[in-house]
Write a protein that holds these residues in place. Structure first.
Motif, short mmCIF file in Angstrom:
data_model
loop_
_atom_site.label_atom_id
_atom_site.label_comp_id
_atom_site.label_asym_id
_atom_site.label_seq_id
_atom_site.Cartn_x
_atom_site.Cartn_y
_atom_site.Cartn_z
N VAL A 1 24.86 -54.46 22.97
CA VAL A 1 24.25 -53.65 23.76
C VAL A 1 23.29 -52.94 22.80
CG1 VAL A 1 24.14 -51.80 25.42
CG2 VAL A 1 25.56 -53.82 25.70
N SER B 1 19.16 -52.59 22.69
CA SER B 1 18.62 -51.34 23.23
C SER B 1 17.65 -50.89 21.85
CB SER B 1 19.37 -50.11 23.26
OG SER B 1 20.14 -49.68 22.13
N THR C 1 14.20 -53.12 21.78
CA THR C 1 13.52 -52.82 22.64
C THR C 1 12.93 -51.35 22.80
OG1 THR C 1 15.50 -52.23 24.21
CG2 THR C 1 14.56 -54.54 24.30
N TRP D 1 14.52 -48.75 23.59
CA TRP D 1 15.32 -47.81 24.63
C TRP D 1 16.65 -47.58 24.02
CZ3 TRP D 1 13.55 -45.95 29.39
CH2 TRP D 1 12.10 -46.16 29.63
N PRO D 2 16.79 -46.76 23.09
CA PRO D 2 18.05 -46.70 22.24
C PRO D 2 19.27 -46.24 23.41
CG PRO D 2 16.43 -44.94 21.42
CD PRO D 2 15.71 -46.08 22.24
N VAL D 3 20.20 -46.46 23.05
CA VAL D 3 21.48 -46.05 23.98
C VAL D 3 21.56 -44.57 24.01
CG1 VAL D 3 24.03 -46.20 24.41
CG2 VAL D 3 22.44 -48.16 24.09
N ARG E 1 11.81 -40.50 26.94
CA ARG E 1 11.10 -41.77 26.44
C ARG E 1 9.63 -41.28 26.03
NH1 ARG E 1 9.28 -45.48 24.46
NH2 ARG E 1 9.83 -47.60 24.55
N GLN F 1 17.16 -43.60 17.93
CA GLN F 1 17.09 -44.81 17.11
C GLN F 1 18.01 -44.75 16.06
OE1 GLN F 1 16.07 -47.73 18.86
NE2 GLN F 1 14.17 -48.13 17.39
N THR G 1 21.52 -44.01 17.30
CA THR G 1 22.13 -45.33 18.03
C THR G 1 22.64 -46.58 16.85
OG1 THR G 1 20.60 -45.25 19.88
CG2 THR G 1 21.65 -47.43 19.42
#
Length: 216
Positions: free
Chosen positions: A110, A114, A117, A119-121, A137, A147, A150
């Motif tokens: 996951v 993330s 894409t 869209w870091p957790v 974001r 980033q 994560t």
């Protein structure tokens, strides 16, 4: 609490709220420690698992008495209960650690997705305690910092899988119990220290949402 002026200050505040602070770290450590003590002294699966569940219940009661949030204690009890169920079904002590290994493996996937894409957790952890869950974001500084954080958490998950999976396959329950404890809260604390250095050293100014939108 004063309004944050930098990206690092914002993330530091939001992560502290999302991860439960020091009490969350303590709650995550008591169950594997109880299992390790029970296993080393009795070599009995039921006794060791029972000790883990007992200390988690005590942690839950303490939180109730102190009127603190229950989510971290309840989460620990559920994880321990699932591990106990799996081991009781198979009768193999090493299977107590299988759910944790699989969870770390799944989280690794996951986290990688993330980051790829962008869209870091960690961004969602920040957004979870705000009125706008995805507002982070719009700020490139926050995305970049999330980033890095994560990736830091991802490294911990990968280390746990790399160390514990071979021990599980070898059926080495004692080593699994020791590494579960060693790679639990100590590794988390190391990650917190590294993250803290990143968050304290940085001085990335918060970017106004309309300015961020204009640049995109």
């Amino acid at each position: 609490m004063s309004a944050p002026a930098t990206v690092e200050e914002l993330v530091r505040q939001r992560l502290s709220a999302a991860l439960g602070g020091w009490r969350g770290v303590v709650d995550s450590a008591v169950a594997p420690l109880a299992f390790l003590v029970g296993w080393l002294t009795t070599r009995d699966l039921l006794v060791s698992v029972g000790a883990s569940i007992a200390v988690m219940l005590v942690a839950l009661v303490v939180r109730v008495v102190r009127r603190e949030t229950l989510q971290f204690a309840v989460g620990g009890i559920l994880v321990t209960a699932v591990a106990a169920l799996v081991a009781s079904r198979t009768g193999r002590a090493q299977d107590v650690f299988l759910p944790g290994i699989l969870l770390n493996l799944a989280l690794s996937v996951v986290f990688v997705v993330s980051m790829v894409t962008r869209w870091p957790v960690v961004g969602f952890l920040v957004g979870a305690v705000t009125e706008e869950p995805t507002a982070w974001r719009r700020d490139r500084g926050i995305v970049s910092l999330c980033q890095k954080l994560t990736a830091l958490l991802l490294a911990g998950y990968l280390v746990r899988v790399a160390v514990q999976l071979p021990l599980y396959l070898a059926g080495n329950t004692t080593a699994l119990a020791v590494t579960k404890l060693a790679l639990g809260w100590p590794l988390l604390l190391l990650g917190v220290v590294v993250a803290g250095v990143m968050l304290l050293k940085g001085r990335t100014p918060l970017q106004a949402p309309h300015a961020a939108a204009a640049e995109e």
